[in-house]
Design an enzyme around this catalytic site. Structure first.
Site, PDB file in Angstrom:
ATOM      1  CE  LYS A 223       7.794 -23.081  37.156  1.00 34.61           C
ATOM      2  NZ  LYS A 223       8.524 -23.964  38.075  1.00 34.61           N
TER       3      LYS A 223
ATOM      4  CE  LYS B 217       9.914 -15.362  42.104  1.00 34.64           C
ATOM      5  NZ  LYS B 217       9.718 -16.375  43.092  1.00 34.64           N
TER       6      LYS B 217
ATOM      7  CE  LYS C  83      16.169 -21.924  41.061  1.00 34.85           C
ATOM      8  NZ  LYS C  83      15.679 -21.665  42.409  1.00 34.85           N
TER       9      LYS C  83
HETATM   10  P1  ADP Z   1      13.293 -18.845  41.867  1.00 34.64           P
HETATM   11  O1  ADP Z   1      12.034 -18.027  41.833  1.00 34.64           O
HETATM   12  O2  ADP Z   1      14.518 -18.000  41.796  1.00 34.64           O
HETATM   13  O3  ADP Z   1      13.264 -19.980  40.891  1.00 34.64           O
HETATM   14  P2  ADP Z   1      12.570 -20.773  43.871  1.00 34.64           P
HETATM   15  O4  ADP Z   1      11.256 -20.899  43.196  1.00 34.64           O
HETATM   16  O5  ADP Z   1      13.473 -21.946  43.871  1.00 34.64           O
HETATM   17  O6  ADP Z   1      13.343 -19.486  43.325  1.00 34.64           O
HETATM   18  O7  ADP Z   1      12.292 -20.294  45.356  1.00 34.64           O
HETATM   19  C1  ADP Z   1      12.833 -20.873  46.499  1.00 34.64           C
HETATM   20  C2  ADP Z   1      12.325 -20.076  47.662  1.00 34.64           C
HETATM   21  O8  ADP Z   1      12.801 -18.737  47.612  1.00 34.64           O
HETATM   22  C3  ADP Z   1      10.795 -19.968  47.711  1.00 34.64           C
HETATM   23  O9  ADP Z   1      10.363 -20.077  49.053  1.00 34.64           O
HETATM   24  C4  ADP Z   1      10.513 -18.585  47.191  1.00 34.64           C
HETATM   25  O10 ADP Z   1       9.318 -18.046  47.716  1.00 34.64           O
HETATM   26  C5  ADP Z   1      11.726 -17.809  47.655  1.00 34.64           C
HETATM   27  N1  ADP Z   1      12.024 -16.725  46.731  1.00 34.64           N
HETATM   28  C6  ADP Z   1      12.423 -16.848  45.445  1.00 34.64           C
HETATM   29  N2  ADP Z   1      12.628 -15.656  44.873  1.00 34.64           N
HETATM   30  C7  ADP Z   1      12.339 -14.719  45.812  1.00 34.64           C
HETATM   31  C8  ADP Z   1      12.353 -13.270  45.848  1.00 34.64           C
HETATM   32  N3  ADP Z   1      12.725 -12.566  44.790  1.00 34.64           N
HETATM   33  N4  ADP Z   1      12.007 -12.645  46.989  1.00 34.64           N
HETATM   34  C9  ADP Z   1      11.644 -13.363  48.068  1.00 34.64           C
HETATM   35  N5  ADP Z   1      11.602 -14.709  48.117  1.00 34.64           N
HETATM   36  C10 ADP Z   1      11.936 -15.394  47.020  1.00 34.64           C
HETATM   37 NA    NA Z   2       9.774 -19.790  41.782  1.00 36.88          NA
END
Ligand code: ADP
Ligand code: NA
Length: 329
Positions: free
Chosen positions: A114, A196, A199
């Site tokens: 990051k 993946k 957001k």
């Molecule tokens: P992002 O990756 O969109 O920023 P977060 O890091 O806030 O999302 O993730 C919040 C939760 O959602 C975590 O437990 C993460 O493992 C799960 N998560 C995020 N994106 C995915 C995905 N594409 N498939 C499955 N689980 C996900």
């Molecule tokens: Na994440």
């Protein structure tokens, strides 16, 4: 019977959760309410490490809580709270930062990634965030923490810190174990199905937001990237787009991939996409209605979060008192 305690959090960094958040995390949270003594928090302290807008943060925190309720968290069955409502997180975070090696923190891969991507906005908070995360977990004496691959190293740090603290200052923290989720679906980007759904990383058309206009979600599903073949097969390597659609379909309908393959035998991608679009729309509509209802009743939401904070603080303050005592305060 004694239920293992579990702690998990989600960041309020977007106006809506996406389908990956639900199928990869929140869906399991809902299930764990029945099997665990579950503590779930909206981790707003973690949402300010990269620069933020105060009004958006406050809104997103409430929208996150409303969505969690709409998706099935039941405040009677779990403890749902907002991290900043429990000051013990920051208090224990400081103590833990003082037993964390600078080099040790510097080895966190997620920070390296990051900070490399956003060198100008990288803060000390982003650097120490895994230590705050350790505090989040250890405050509740969590037996288990559900972790995806990306969080594995952070849980290792948490375990190292728990062990170190207990050895130096006396038994204080429960050693948390990784909880490997069985039915967790990894959802990929609809436009770039090898990445993946995220957001931060996905293009607007690659991500299904739970709170977006359902017709928009349907359109995105229908224009999802697949491949030039015609046969509906589950093959993550060679057909990542089709496989992702099947994964979403199976997860939302509780059908198996095999059942779906049988059903779509001889049919085309268009049929699969059209049906899945309907499934997604049917899923999000009531979630949106319930989310809206929670947001339109701020008194209720405040009450739920205040009760959650009280329940969380009862545990967190007892742990912090022991930690402070043991450390010499
Ligand atoms: P992002 O990756 O969109 O920023 P977060 O890091 O806030 O999302 O993730 C919040 C939760 O959602 C975590 O437990 C993460 O493992 C799960 N998560 C995020 N994106 C995915 C995905 N594409 N498939 C499955 N689980 C996900
Ligand atoms: Na994440």
């Amino acid at each position: 019977a004694h239920r293992p305690r579990v702690l998990s959090g989600i960041q309020p960094t977007a106006d809506s959760f996406h389908l990956g958040n639900y199928l990869g995390a929140v869906r399991n949270w809902v299930a764990m309410q029945e099997t665990h003594d579950a503590f779930y928090c909206v981790v707003d302290l973690h949402a300010i490490t990269m620069g933020h807008d105060p009004i958006a943060l406050r809104n997103r925190t409430r929208i996150s809580a409303a969505q969690l309720l709409a998706l099935g968290l039941d405040p009677e069955r779990c403890t749902l709270f907002v991290q900043s409502h429990v000051p013990e997180h920051a208090q224990l975070g400081w103590v833990l930062s003082c037993i964390t090696g600078f080099g040790e923190a510097g080895r966190m891969v997620q920070f390296k990634d990051k900070s490399a991507k956003a060198a100008d906005t990288t803060t000390v908070g982003l650097f120490t965030y895994p230590i705050l995360q350790a505090a989040d977990i250890l405050l509740y004496q969590a037996d288990q923490v559900p972790v995806g691959e990306d969080q594995r190293q952070h849980l290792e740090l948490t375990r190292d810190l728990a062990q170190r603290f207990n050895t130096r200052f006396g038994p204080t923290f429960t050693m948390p174990a990784p909880y490997i989720l069985r039915d967790t679906a990894k959802i990929t980007d609809l436009q770039d199905p090898t990445a993946k759904m995220s957001k931060s990383a996905s293009s607007p058309n690659g991500i299904i937001e739970l709170l977006e206009e359902p017709a928009r979600s349907a359109k995105k599903i229908k224009s999802a990237v697949t491949d030039t073949g015609r046969e509906i097969l589950y093959d993550e390597e060679n057909k990542p787009g089709v496989s992702n659609l099947l994964t979403i379909y199976a997860a939302l309908t509780l059908r198996t991939i095999d059942e779906l393959l049988e059903h779509y035998d001889g049919k085309g991608y268009g049929d699969l996409k059209k049906d899945l679009a309907d499934v997604v729309v049917e899923f999000v509509r009531p979630v949106q209605e319930r989310t809206r209802a929670y947001l339109e009743d701020p008194g209720y939401l405040d009450k739920v979060l205040a009760i959650g904070a009280d329940k969380a603080r009862a545990v967190a303050s007892a742990t912090l008192a022991t930690a402070y005592q043991n450390v010499g305060f």
